[in-house]
Design an enzyme around this catalytic site. Structure first.
Site, PDB file in Angstrom:
ATOM      1  N   CYS A 240       0.835  -1.203   0.000  1.00  0.00           N
ATOM      2  CA  CYS A 240       0.000   0.000   0.000  1.00  0.00           C
ATOM      3  C   CYS A 240       0.868   1.252   0.000  1.00  0.00           C
ATOM      4  CB  CYS A 240      -0.941  -0.007   1.203  1.00  0.00           C
ATOM      5  SG  CYS A 240      -1.995   1.455   1.264  1.00  0.00           S
TER       6      CYS A 240
ATOM      7  N   CYS B  87      -0.451   4.105   2.112  1.00  0.00           N
ATOM      8  CA  CYS B  87      -0.241   3.932   3.556  1.00  0.00           C
ATOM      9  C   CYS B  87       1.218   4.210   3.930  1.00  0.00           C
ATOM     10  CB  CYS B  87      -0.552   2.506   4.007  1.00  0.00           C
ATOM     11  SG  CYS B  87      -2.010   1.779   3.290  1.00  0.00           S
ATOM     12  N   ASP B  88       2.130   3.694   3.144  1.00  0.00           N
ATOM     13  CA  ASP B  88       3.528   3.641   3.588  1.00  0.00           C
ATOM     14  C   ASP B  88       4.504   4.498   2.791  1.00  0.00           C
ATOM     15  OD1 ASP B  88       2.805   1.815   5.545  1.00  0.00           O
ATOM     16  OD2 ASP B  88       3.022   0.120   4.198  1.00  0.00           O
TER      17      ASP B  88
END
Ligand code: NDP
Length: 307
Positions: free
Chosen positions: A134, A137-138
């Site tokens: 992701c 997300c990261d």
């Protein structure tokens, strides 16, 4: 057989939020969380884009807090994996493990989706230590660093474009000599100077040390093996919605995502609702999953009231 008013399957943001709303609506929800309480989010570390946390929040803490909130409000949260379901003839029955069957007046399916991984042992070893599925997300953790994205579809192009805005260099590892992505996404990638596509390449191994990922060993389809230096290794080779147990009864699209009616969470089976990534091929964010869990609980409440 145990009978409950509202049964929620899935312990991610969608399931826990559905439980919070259902509990407050006095539906006495029972929620089964499977082997990965907290859902996909717990495969990441810090969540910086969930509203309400100025400095970000640890993913496990966020999910524990959602769970605790649902419990405090009266949800009955249990550990157990659903192994089969029977939604025929107005039934809403699921079997937990290999024996216990539960019947519900209203059923909310919030079983999520699973990112596909290559299946390499080194990829598993560095999951959360540089290996991620992701970018949204990261990606932030790799600002001004070099990263790789595996895949050539729309998700890979989207993730590579997103990462290109943060990182120094983004390699796209593509196993053929063409991208599967739409023309518009292909163009975007081609026009981004800090994205380099490594055509006809497959990953042999993710390289790393005790601090995390340091690179990847790739093999070209002609046999040549070479290494690239990267700090982040992102998988974007597709997701698999966890709908297999239910798709005999509820309608799913060609990729297996449960189809819901309009903006509601209603499936084609009365009294059965779907929330979160199992019905969302597009947005796949925790905050969206939470919002759709809310919708499912409100829809279930209306259904149980007969309106
Ligand atoms: P896709 O299935 O479309 O693409 C997967 C990509 O990963 C392909 O390039 C595939 O290669 C590659 N791949 C699969 N397995 C492996 C493997 N083992 N090793 C290396 N590469 C592999 O998945 P997406 O998640 O990209 O998209 C899913 C759906 O969502 C699509 O319909 C897409 O159009 C849509 N989508 C739309 C977006 C938008 O419109 N903004 C954004 C994101 C997704 P190969 O081509 O060789 O099979």
């Amino acid at each position: 057989m145990e009978k409950v008013r509202c049964l929620i399957i899935g312990g991610g943001p969608a399931g826990y939020t559905a439980a919070i709303y259902a509990a407050r609506a006095a539906l006495s929800p029972v929620l089964y969380e499977g082997n990965e309480p907290g859902g996909q989010l717990t495969t990441t570390t810090m969540v910086e884009n969930f509203p309400g946390f100025e400095g970000g929040v640890d993913a496990n803490e966020l999910m524990s807090a959602m769970r605790a909130q649902a419990v405090r409000l009266g949800a009955d949260i249990r550990r157990g994996v659903v192994t089969s379901a029977d939604l025929s003839d107005g039934k809403h029955q699921v079997t937990i493990g290999n024996k216990e069957t539960i019947e519900a007046d209203a059923l909310i399916i919030a079983t999520g989706a699973s990112a596909k991984y290559l299946g390499l042992p080194s990829e598993r070893k560095f999951r959360g230590l540089g290996v991620s599925a992701c970018a949204t997300c990261d990606g932030f953790f790799y600002r001004k660093k070099d990263v790789a994205v595996v895949g050539g579809g729309d998700t890979a192009c989207e993730e590579a474009s997103y990462l290109a805005g943060l990182c120094r260099k983004v390699y796209m590892i593509v196993r053929r000599d063409v991208l599967r992505a739409s023309k518009a996404m292909q163009q975007r990638v081609m026009q981004t100077p800090n994205i380099e596509i490594l055509w006809n390449c497959q990953t042999q191994e993710v390289l790393g040390d005790e601090f995390g990922v340091t690179g990847a060993r790739l093999q070209r389809n002609d046999g040549e093996v070479f290494d690239i230096d990267v700090d982040g290794f992102f998988l974007a080779i597709g997701h698999h919605p966890n709908s297999d147990l239910f798709k005999e009864w509820v309608s799913v699209d060609e990729a297996g995502y449960i189809i819901t009616e309009g903006k509601s969470s209603r499936t084609c089976v009365p009294g059965v609702f779907a929330a979160g990534d199992v019905q969302d091929p597009t947005y796949r964010q925790a905050v969206n999953a939470a919002a759709s869990g809310c919708r499912a609980a409100l829809d279930a409440e209306k259904y149980l009231m007969g309106i």
